[in-house]
Motif scaffolding. Structure first.
Motif, short mmCIF file in Angstrom:
data_model
loop_
_atom_site.label_atom_id
_atom_site.label_comp_id
_atom_site.label_asym_id
_atom_site.label_seq_id
_atom_site.Cartn_x
_atom_site.Cartn_y
_atom_site.Cartn_z
N PHE A 36 -2.84 10.64 2.60
CA PHE A 36 -3.72 9.57 2.14
C PHE A 36 -3.02 8.22 2.25
CE2 PHE A 36 -5.78 13.04 -0.20
CZ PHE A 36 -7.13 12.68 -0.15
N LEU A 37 -3.82 7.17 2.45
CA LEU A 37 -3.41 5.80 2.24
C LEU A 37 -4.07 5.31 0.95
CD1 LEU A 37 -3.74 4.19 5.79
CD2 LEU A 37 -1.66 5.02 4.68
N ILE A 38 -3.30 4.61 0.11
CA ILE A 38 -3.81 4.16 -1.19
C ILE A 38 -3.43 2.70 -1.40
CG2 ILE A 38 -3.85 4.61 -3.68
CD1 ILE A 38 -2.57 7.36 -3.05
N CYS A 39 -4.37 1.92 -1.89
CA CYS A 39 -4.07 0.56 -2.31
C CYS A 39 -4.73 0.34 -3.67
CB CYS A 39 -4.61 -0.45 -1.30
SG CYS A 39 -4.05 -2.13 -1.62
N VAL A 40 -3.94 -0.05 -4.66
CA VAL A 40 -4.46 -0.34 -5.99
C VAL A 40 -4.13 -1.78 -6.34
CG1 VAL A 40 -4.42 2.03 -6.85
CG2 VAL A 40 -2.37 0.65 -7.02
N PHE A 41 -5.03 -2.43 -7.07
CA PHE A 41 -4.85 -3.84 -7.38
C PHE A 41 -5.71 -4.18 -8.59
CE2 PHE A 41 -7.84 -2.99 -4.05
CZ PHE A 41 -9.01 -3.59 -4.48
N SER A 42 -5.36 -5.25 -9.26
CA SER A 42 -6.07 -5.67 -10.47
C SER A 42 -7.37 -6.35 -10.11
CB SER A 42 -5.19 -6.60 -11.30
OG SER A 42 -5.93 -7.17 -12.36
N SER A 43 -8.46 -5.91 -10.71
CA SER A 43 -9.75 -6.55 -10.45
C SER A 43 -9.83 -7.91 -11.11
CB SER A 43 -10.89 -5.67 -10.97
OG SER A 43 -10.74 -5.41 -12.36
N TYR A 103 0.86 -1.18 0.00
CA TYR A 103 0.00 0.00 0.00
C TYR A 103 0.90 1.22 0.00
CZ TYR A 103 0.91 0.53 5.04
OH TYR A 103 1.50 0.70 6.25
N TYR A 104 0.31 2.39 -0.27
CA TYR A 104 1.08 3.61 -0.43
C TYR A 104 0.63 4.67 0.58
CZ TYR A 104 2.36 1.71 -5.02
OH TYR A 104 2.82 0.91 -6.04
N ILE A 131 -1.45 -9.39 10.82
CA ILE A 131 -1.16 -8.71 9.55
C ILE A 131 -1.72 -7.30 9.66
CG2 ILE A 131 -1.49 -8.74 7.06
CD1 ILE A 131 -1.93 -11.76 7.26
N GLU A 132 -0.88 -6.30 9.47
CA GLU A 132 -1.27 -4.92 9.75
C GLU A 132 -0.79 -3.99 8.65
OE1 GLU A 132 -1.18 -1.83 13.56
OE2 GLU A 132 0.07 -3.63 13.53
N GLY A 133 -1.61 -3.02 8.32
CA GLY A 133 -1.25 -2.03 7.30
C GLY A 133 -2.50 -1.38 6.76
N PHE A 134 -2.75 -1.54 5.45
CA PHE A 134 -3.96 -1.02 4.80
C PHE A 134 -4.49 -2.16 3.94
CE2 PHE A 134 -5.84 2.14 1.57
CZ PHE A 134 -7.00 2.25 2.31
N LEU A 135 -5.46 -2.88 4.47
CA LEU A 135 -5.93 -4.13 3.87
C LEU A 135 -7.29 -3.94 3.22
CD1 LEU A 135 -4.92 -6.13 6.99
CD2 LEU A 135 -4.01 -6.70 4.74
N THR A 136 -7.41 -4.36 1.97
CA THR A 136 -8.69 -4.30 1.28
C THR A 136 -9.54 -5.50 1.69
OG1 THR A 136 -8.02 -5.63 -0.62
CG2 THR A 136 -7.48 -3.28 -0.67
N ASN A 185 -9.43 -1.79 -9.50
CA ASN A 185 -9.96 -1.43 -8.20
C ASN A 185 -8.97 -0.57 -7.46
OD1 ASN A 185 -12.56 -2.75 -8.01
ND2 ASN A 185 -11.43 -4.66 -8.11
N CYS A 186 -9.49 0.39 -6.73
CA CYS A 186 -8.64 1.32 -6.00
C CYS A 186 -9.30 1.64 -4.67
CB CYS A 186 -8.45 2.60 -6.82
SG CYS A 186 -7.50 3.87 -5.98
N LEU A 187 -8.52 1.60 -3.62
CA LEU A 187 -9.02 1.93 -2.28
C LEU A 187 -8.21 3.10 -1.75
CD1 LEU A 187 -11.12 0.65 -0.28
CD2 LEU A 187 -9.17 -0.36 0.89
N VAL A 188 -8.90 4.16 -1.34
CA VAL A 188 -8.25 5.39 -0.91
C VAL A 188 -8.89 5.88 0.38
CG1 VAL A 188 -7.77 7.81 -1.49
CG2 VAL A 188 -7.71 6.06 -3.29
N LEU A 189 -8.07 6.31 1.34
CA LEU A 189 -8.58 6.84 2.60
C LEU A 189 -7.70 7.99 3.06
CD1 LEU A 189 -10.49 6.61 5.08
CD2 LEU A 189 -8.80 5.04 6.09
N SER A 190 -8.32 9.15 3.30
CA SER A 190 -7.56 10.27 3.85
C SER A 190 -7.38 10.07 5.35
CB SER A 190 -8.28 11.60 3.58
OG SER A 190 -9.50 11.67 4.29
#
Length: 396
Positions: A182-189, A74-75, A314-319, A98-103
């Motif tokens: 922001f935290l960002i996670c992008v991944f292939s649908s 994640y970014y 497991i910790e971080g930004f998980l979809t 798919n993209c997950l974004v959180l401020s």
């Protein structure tokens, strides 16, 4: 077949919903909908018997940490909201993948934004909302907060279209134009297990792996009865001539309720690696009177069931796709005679909890869930599970 009801009293500050269900492959039923509809996850804790992990579960690349180290990323970046509305990002990451974004801001006092399943959700202070000029709704938690939601995957949401241009203008002429973290996670649908593609250079984002930790709990723990419903059925079927049928049913319901809350409390103490549930660990009763047994008088005479257990974190930004893969692997590799408990913690400042349900921290409370996988029994057609959803007073 699943049953679901609330465990909490009406006046409680938060609620616990429990579902007794099975490991059915139907994606439209619990527990799968609990997992897939919970978008913003910051940590997953798994408690499992040590023998089960060493014998089979360690074969999973997710549960042994390889997936976290090699693929899941994640970014973190500081940028204006408008960066996510650029055509390059919209077309490559939101409309097709798919993209997950959180401020990163406080949900009750600041403006918070998120993107999930192609939807943009803005949770705004009153002054920000009035300056933007967009159509929204009053928050159910506060009359001084509003939220706006837009489908960024709509065919009409394109540069030059009225809705798109109005949003860009609203962002540029409001506090939303300022950079925020922001935290960002992008991944292939198409392939959720594939590695994360890099973000555009203009984000100047830093990539992080999901943190993985495995630890043995030092002493064996006492394991309670994981099927309180069976005890209640026996009580309901007992012959007490002086008690009415309704009273027996009410008493059985109370046994189920207390038993399920006991299991949830026990799994929470497991996650904390509390000494109170470890075998023959003496705790001063002035500090804690908790007992793994329902009947505290039985603690000194009964021969308790004990097991050595381990904890995976497991910790971080998980979809939700990641947490679903974790759960699926746990079901796949867990031996039939073993149990496991998986607890997922949501971000306390996420604007949504499950699906599109609005979330607030100070009033809305928790947005976490726990799934207990029970050992298979001889007459089980499918594996039995207990799913606990912990939500705020006004949630769901």
């Amino acid at each position: 077949m699943s049953t679901s009801f609330s465990l909490s009293k009406r006046e409680a500050a938060s609620k616990v919903y429990v579902t007794q269900c099975t490991s059915t492959s139907d994606a439209n039923r619990r527990p799968h909908t609990i997992i897939t509809n919970h978008h913003f996850n910051q940590r997953v804790d798994i408690i499992i018997p040590t023998d089960a992990y060493e014998g089979a579960v360690s074969l999973s690349p997710i549960l042994n940490g390889r997936k976290c180290a090699e693929d899941w990323r994640y970014y973190h970046t500081t940028t204006p909201l408008g960066s996510f509305l650029k055509p390059e990002f919209l077309n490559q990451y939101i409309k097709t993948d798919n993209c997950l974004v959180l401020s990163l801001a406080e949900i009750d006092t600041e403006d918070v934004y998120c993107i999930y399943d192609g939807n943009l959700r803005l949770s705004l202070r009153k002054e920000t909302y009035e300056r933007m000029g967009l159509q929204g709704k009053t928050s159910r938690f506060s009359k001084s907060r509003f939220y706006v939601e837009m489908n960024l995957r709509s065919p009409n949401f394109l540069p030059g279209q009225k809705g798109f241009d109005k949003l860009i203008k609203a962002v540029d002429n409001s506090p939303l134009r300022h950079p925020v973290p922001f935290l960002i996670c992008v991944f292939s649908s198409a392939d959720p297990s594939s590695s994360v593609p890099p973000l555009p250079d203009y984000f100047k984002a830093t990539a992080y792996p999901q943190l993985y930790n495995f630890a043995h709990i030092q002493n064996p723990v006492v394991v309670p009865q994981l099927s309180p419903c069976n005890s209640a059925i026996k009580l309901a079927e007992s012959s007490y001539h002086s008690i009415s049928k309704k009273d027996k049913e009410d008493y059985a319901d109370e046994v189920i309720r207390e038993g399920l809350l006991h299991i949830l409390e026990w799994t929470s103490l497991l996650g904390l690696q509390s000494e109170r549930i470890q075998y023959r660990r003496m705790i001063d009763p002035l500090l804690s009177t908790y007992s793994v047994f329902h009947d505290e008088d039985a603690e000194g005479t009964a021969d308790p069931r004990t097991e050595k257990v381990a904890k995976i974190c497991i910790e971080g930004f998980l979809t939700s796709k990641m947490t679903k893969q974790i759960f699926d692997d746990l079901l796949k590799y867990l031996p039939a005679t073993s149990w496991a408990a998986m607890t997922v913690y949501g971000f306390q400042d996420a604007p949504v909890s499950w699906a599109s349900d609005e979330h607030s921290y100070l009033i809305g409370g928790e947005n976490d869930y726990t799934i207990v996988i029970k050992p298979e029994e001889l007459d089980d057609a499918e594996r039995s599970l207990l799913a606990f959803e912990v939500v705020g007073m006004f949630s769901m």
